[in-house]
Design a protein around this motif. Structure first.
Motif, PDB file in Angstrom:
ATOM      1  N   LEU A  52      -4.924  -3.035   6.820  1.00  0.00           N
ATOM      2  CA  LEU A  52      -3.975  -1.921   6.864  1.00  0.00           C
ATOM      3  C   LEU A  52      -4.558  -0.694   7.552  1.00  0.00           C
ATOM      4  CD1 LEU A  52      -2.585  -2.120   3.214  1.00  0.00           C
ATOM      5  CD2 LEU A  52      -1.603  -3.067   5.309  1.00  0.00           C
ATOM      6  N   ASP A  53      -3.659   0.173   7.907  1.00  0.00           N
ATOM      7  CA  ASP A  53      -4.016   1.498   8.402  1.00  0.00           C
ATOM      8  C   ASP A  53      -4.853   2.151   7.303  1.00  0.00           C
ATOM      9  OD1 ASP A  53      -4.049   4.181   8.970  1.00  0.00           O
ATOM     10  OD2 ASP A  53      -1.976   4.203   9.733  1.00  0.00           O
ATOM     11  N   GLN A  56      -3.475   4.122   4.417  1.00  0.00           N
ATOM     12  CA  GLN A  56      -2.585   3.512   3.416  1.00  0.00           C
ATOM     13  C   GLN A  56      -3.372   2.708   2.367  1.00  0.00           C
ATOM     14  OE1 GLN A  56      -0.045   1.207   6.029  1.00  0.00           O
ATOM     15  NE2 GLN A  56       1.545   2.811   5.918  1.00  0.00           N
ATOM     16  N   ARG A  57      -4.669   2.516   2.633  1.00  0.00           N
ATOM     17  CA  ARG A  57      -5.442   1.547   1.826  1.00  0.00           C
ATOM     18  C   ARG A  57      -5.447   1.859   0.338  1.00  0.00           C
ATOM     19  NH1 ARG A  57     -10.311   0.374   6.128  1.00  0.00           N
ATOM     20  NH2 ARG A  57      -8.942  -0.698   7.583  1.00  0.00           N
ATOM     21  N   GLU A  59      -3.522   3.684  -1.413  1.00  0.00           N
ATOM     22  CA  GLU A  59      -2.169   3.597  -1.976  1.00  0.00           C
ATOM     23  C   GLU A  59      -1.843   2.150  -2.360  1.00  0.00           C
ATOM     24  OE1 GLU A  59       2.185   5.317  -0.605  1.00  0.00           O
ATOM     25  OE2 GLU A  59       0.436   5.578   0.720  1.00  0.00           O
ATOM     26  N   TYR A  75       6.815  -2.673  -0.192  1.00  0.00           N
ATOM     27  CA  TYR A  75       6.067  -1.551   0.380  1.00  0.00           C
ATOM     28  C   TYR A  75       6.169  -1.638   1.901  1.00  0.00           C
ATOM     29  CZ  TYR A  75       2.159   1.658   1.150  1.00  0.00           C
ATOM     30  OH  TYR A  75       1.386   2.703   1.560  1.00  0.00           O
ATOM     31  N   GLY A  77       4.348  -0.720   5.387  1.00  0.00           N
ATOM     32  CA  GLY A  77       3.034  -0.260   5.826  1.00  0.00           C
ATOM     33  C   GLY A  77       2.776  -0.634   7.274  1.00  0.00           C
TER      34      GLY A  77
END
Ligand code: ADP
Length: 918
Positions: A52-53, A56-57, A59, A75, A77
């Motif tokens: 992931l970006d 965003q991790r 979260e 979600y 993402g």
């Protein structure tokens, strides 16, 4: 697991990623690989959030932590693919027991998001429905009213979810096996109280009446007011595992029971087996039968099936029963009632009594070709046996057969052991059982009899405790054999009995070994060879003695013929000469003198031979008379001077050393024999002395008179000094020159002296001279002028005078023994060998005590005792009982005896008895 999951996830058509609770990627399907551009091995090294970006991790990590099981969360993402492309994706997280499923969806256009999400939710549910478990949601009530059930429910229970949802046809609670209902409630209640997940195992009754085992795991959901809204979770069919587990447990239990109780009793043993089987399947009607082939009969080893027991009584042909079928075919069977009737219709079997709905039988394979059958019958049960049950029963029957076989083998072994034990215990020889250290574990009655012990004194003791001082090497050898070898071959030993007797035994044995071949017990038998050994030794001694006697006799004969021949030749020669009438008178008288002298020599030899024979036969009589020392010595001197002359030893001086005070003493003795002894001393003294002198010395020690004859002759070497007192023995020729003599004189002298209660001994220095000593007790001693009155006074005064003890015994050894034992007493001993002699002594002398041996050659002891009583009414009489005549004890006690001595005795004992009377 991965395989089946892979196959399954490819089918869903959704990009799917599987992670652990820590979001570590476990698996991704091909579609998911395409989305992120990585290969599966690459992904497996990563966590989902790594895709992931970075913004965003955290979260997503929080989201995953907060996600509840079976409540998927959506979600949106951004995924950064391997080639660094950023892709906007929607994803749905769903938690299972240990894993998180993440489905991905491309959501470029914003309007599509909702649709995509729906689609993906549908697909995920399809996935859940196809999982091996049943997903469910139900109310927290007593019916477990079902709100949701995944489709798998039908295959596990046989009911459609619709039948159960909202308790339509049946409540879920009704499906739960009645006995298990409470445990389900208990577990769920507990979990709710502690806000935890619950897990419970229980049985359900399927639509087809079979039992299935269910593992259930779930959580309770509370609404805002804190009430339980519903329960949600998963059920998994664990019937197979449970069955396998229970079967394993039952087989284990049966095996363990069989190990614990080897010699079991059928009834108790099989009842427990029945209980173990019932953990796996219904076993209310359980039977174990054994087939007796020769008698063609079935024996009931156990049965809890009364119908079967009854039926078996009416069986007329065993071969037409279902049991026999199993036994003959050696194959397990499971028949329904229909199949049984069919078999009967085909005339294979007969029907007996009431048949059940199912008949299950498995063969019982026993040793020695014995056969049996284990039967379970189902008469009216709703639940049926399955093929699995039959296989399980076969497995358990195998265990039962092993147990029976083991028991039978052990029983046979025990019986054999008992047989051998009886055999050993009743052997006519001594038997013992030892451990490998030689400790006695068992002995038979013969052993105890031979050794004289009681069993308690023997068991547990080391065998070598009973040995009679064997060498250490023998002991070591014995122990080595015990530990290392299997056989004890003719081991020679000396054992000591309790009474102290030594036995020579030959021991033979063998050991019993354990599985490793190590000896654990040693059986041994020994035979007492003492009599053989003793006989052997006695024979050896007798042989040696005979050889020695033979040798002595030959040399005696050689000597004797010389001794007899030389005087005889002289007598014959000179007699011949006397025939000549013209012989001058002086010659004639010279010849006559020579004939007379040689004749006397001859007579002396003949006298010696007669004496020794008498002494040996015990028939030497003594003539007691008053001896006056001074008269006696005058007579003796004449004799010895004559002897000196005869031997032509006038150059040897003769001296006499005699205490003046002794001149007038007199006592009772056989003076002829005293003279004979002393004359023998003088004869030898002159014979073995070539220069110097011969001296007679007489002294007195209280009541003992001592005569000593000293010479300055050749002397006697130390080692020969005892020997010369044996008959026919002379000092070895290498120490002396003269060969003449018979070797009888000293033997006669010692015997005579001992007969008179005295001794003869020698002191000599080889090359310097010898002294021969005669000691004699003076019985009835009188001092000074012979005066009857004073003599009477002194002889009666026991305090001052030594006692006179008469020992009546045939045996020289016994006489010597008694005299030795009573050495400390102030007493003179008189020895009578026969009853006749004893009476004669009793007439001449007054005795202070008489000891009588019970065995006399010429009359009964009791008769003799009576006779002595007539002569000396007051004298104490003591009987001496040998081991051979202990039976006479009663007679002795009742008779005229004053007391008795049991032989063998001890010095204190004998003195105590004798002292009472002195
Ligand atoms: P004999 O004199 O007839 O041989 P004895 O029994 O009297 O038999 O003596 C046995 C032996 O003892 C004699 O042969 C002699 O060797 C030895 N002996 C006895 N008396 C004396 C002595 N006084 N001096 C040396 N040797 C003696």
């Amino acid at each position: 697991m991965e395989d089946s999951l892979a196959r399954f996830s490819e089918k869903t058509g959704v990009p799917l990623i599987l992670t652990g609770y820590d979001l570590h990627i476990l698996y991704a399907n091909n579609r998911a690989l395409k989305v992120c551009g990585y290969s599966l091995p690459e992904l497996k090294t990563m966590r989902f959030v790594d895709l992931l970006d970075p913004g965003q991790r955290q979260e997503v990590i929080n989201l995953a932590g907060a996600t509840d099981r079976d409540q998927p969360v959506a979600y949106q993402g951004r995924i950064i693919s391997k080639n660094k492309e950023i892709r906007r994706v929607g994803f749905l997280l769903a938690k299972d027991e240990q894993v998180i499923f993440i489905s991905l969806s491309n959501i470029s256009p914003a309007e599509n998001i909702e649709r995509e999400l729906k689609e993906s939710r549908r697909k995920l549910m399809g996935f859940l429905n196809n999982l091996p478990g049943i997903a469910f949601r139900c109310k927290y009530d007593r019916h477990w009213t079902m709100l949701f059930l995944s489709q798998t429910f039908a295959s596990v229970t046989g009911y459609q979810p619709e039948d159960i949802l909202h308790n339509k046809n049946k409540s879920f609670s009704q499906l739960i096996f009645p006995e298990d209902r409470s445990i389900v409630h208990l577990k769920v209640d507990n979990a709710i109280r502690t806000h935890r997940q619950f897990q419970v195992e229980y049985r359900i009754i399927r639509k087809d009446n079979k039992i299935s085992w269910i593992f259930e795991q779930g959580n309770a959901w509370e609404n805002k007011t804190g009430n339980i809204e519903y329960i949600e979770g998963i059920m998994i069919d664990i019937t197979q595992r449970k069955y396998a587990e229970q079967l394993q447990q039952a087989v284990g239990n049966i095996a363990e029971l069989s190990m614990e109780e080897i010699e079991f009793d059928n009834q108790a043993y099989f009842e427990r087996i029945r209980q173990y089987i019932s953990a796996v399947m219904i076993a209310d009607n359980f039977s174990v039968l054994q087939y007796d082939e020769p008698a063609n009969k079935l024996h009931i080893l156990f049965s809890s099936d009364e119908i079967l027991i009854n039926d078996l009584v009416s069986v007329d042909d065993v071969r037409r029963t279902l049991s026999y079928k199993v036994i003959a075919d050696q194959k397990p069977v499971l028949f329904s009632d229909k199949e049984v009737i069919e078999l009967a219709g085909k005339d294979r079997i007969n029907l007996y009594g009431r048949k059940g709905r199912q008949w299950m039988g498995v063969p019982l394979r026993l040793i020695h070709g014995n056969k049996g059958v284990v039967i379970l019958q189902n008469y009216d049960q709703e639940r049926f046996y399955t093929q699995d049950d039959m296989k399980a029963l076969e497995l358990m029957a195998h265990q039962i057969a092993m147990a029976i076989n083991r028991r039978d083998a052990v029983t046979a072994l025990r019986r054999r052991e008992k047989y051998y034990r009886n055999f050993y215990m009743n052997l006519p020889e001594s038997y013992q059982l030892m451990d490998p250290n030689g400790k006695l574990m068992m002995v038979n009655s013969k052993w105890l009899e031979v050794m004289g012990y009681r069993k308690q004194e023997v068991i547990g003791k080391a065998f070598d405790w009973f040995w009679a001082d064997e060498e250490k090497t023998t002991r070591d050898k014995f122990l080595t054999i015990l530990k290392k070898q299997y056989r004890l071959d003719h081991f020679l030993l000396k054992l000591k009995t309790k009474k102290g007797r030594t036995l020579n035994v030959i021991l033979t044995g063998h050991s019993e070994q354990d599985m490793q071949g190590k000896p654990v017990k040693v059986h041994a038998v020994f035979a007492d060879v003492t009599p053989i050994k003793e006989a052997e030794q006695a024979m050896k001694r007798a042989k040696e003695k005979a050889e020695e006697n033979d040798m002595l006799k030959s040399s005696f004969l050689a000597n004797m013929s010389h001794e007899i021949r030389s005087p005889m030749n002289a007598i014959l020669g000179f007699s011949e000469l006397l025939k000549n009438n013209s012989l001058p008178e002086n010659r004639r008288s010279q010849y006559i003198n020579l004939i007379l002298e040689r004749g006397q020599d001859l007579l002396r030899i003949i006298d010696d031979i007669i004496d020794i024979s008498k002494l040996e036969a015990g028939s030497m009589h003594l003539n007691y008379d008053t001896v006056n020392l001074s008269d006696f010595l005058t007579d003796l001197k004449m004799g010895l001077l004559q002897e000196r002359k005869r031997q032509k030893k006038d150059h040897i001086a003769f001296y006499a050393k005699i205490d003046r005070n002794l001149r007038h003493i007199s006592w009772k003795a056989d003076k002829i024999r005293i003279r004979q002894i002393l004359m023998n001393f003088f004869s030898n003294a002159f014979k073995f002395t070539d220069k110097g002198s011969v001296t007679l010395e007489v002294i007195r020690h209280e009541e003992v008179i001592v005569f000593m004859v000293h010479d300055t002759g050749i002397g006697i070497p130390d080692d020969q000094q005892e020997l010369i007192f044996e008959r026919f023995r002379q000092v070895d020729l290498k120490y002396r020159s003269s060969k003449s003599g018979t070797g009888l004189g000293l033997s006669i002298s010692r015997n005579l002296a001992e007969n008179m209660g005295g001794t003869v001994s020698v002191r000599s220095v080889y090359g310097e001279g010898s002294t021969f000593i005669l000691k004699l007790p003076m019985l009835d001693l009188k001092e000074g002028e012979i005066n009857e009155a004073s003599a009477a006074v002194t002889s009666d005064n026991k305090q001052d005078k030594p006692a006179v003890i008469l020992i009546i015994s045939h045996s020289n050894d016994n006489f010597r023994y008694l005299r030795e034992m009573l050495k400390g007493l102030d007493a003179n001993f008189c020895w009578a060998r026969t009853s006749e002699e004893a009476q004669r002594f009793a007439g001449v002398l007054k005795h202070d005590l008489i000891l009588m041996d019970m065995e006399l050659p010429d009359s009964s002891v009791f008769y003799l005792a009576g006779q002595i009583r007539k002569i000396q009414p007051q004298v104490p009489l003591i009987a001496q009982l040998g081991s051979g005549n202990q039976n006479d004890l009663q007679k002795v006690k009742e008779g005229v005896f004053d007391d008795y001595l049991k032989m063998p005795t001890s010095r204190p004992l004998i003195n105590a008895v004798v002292n009472r009377f002195l």
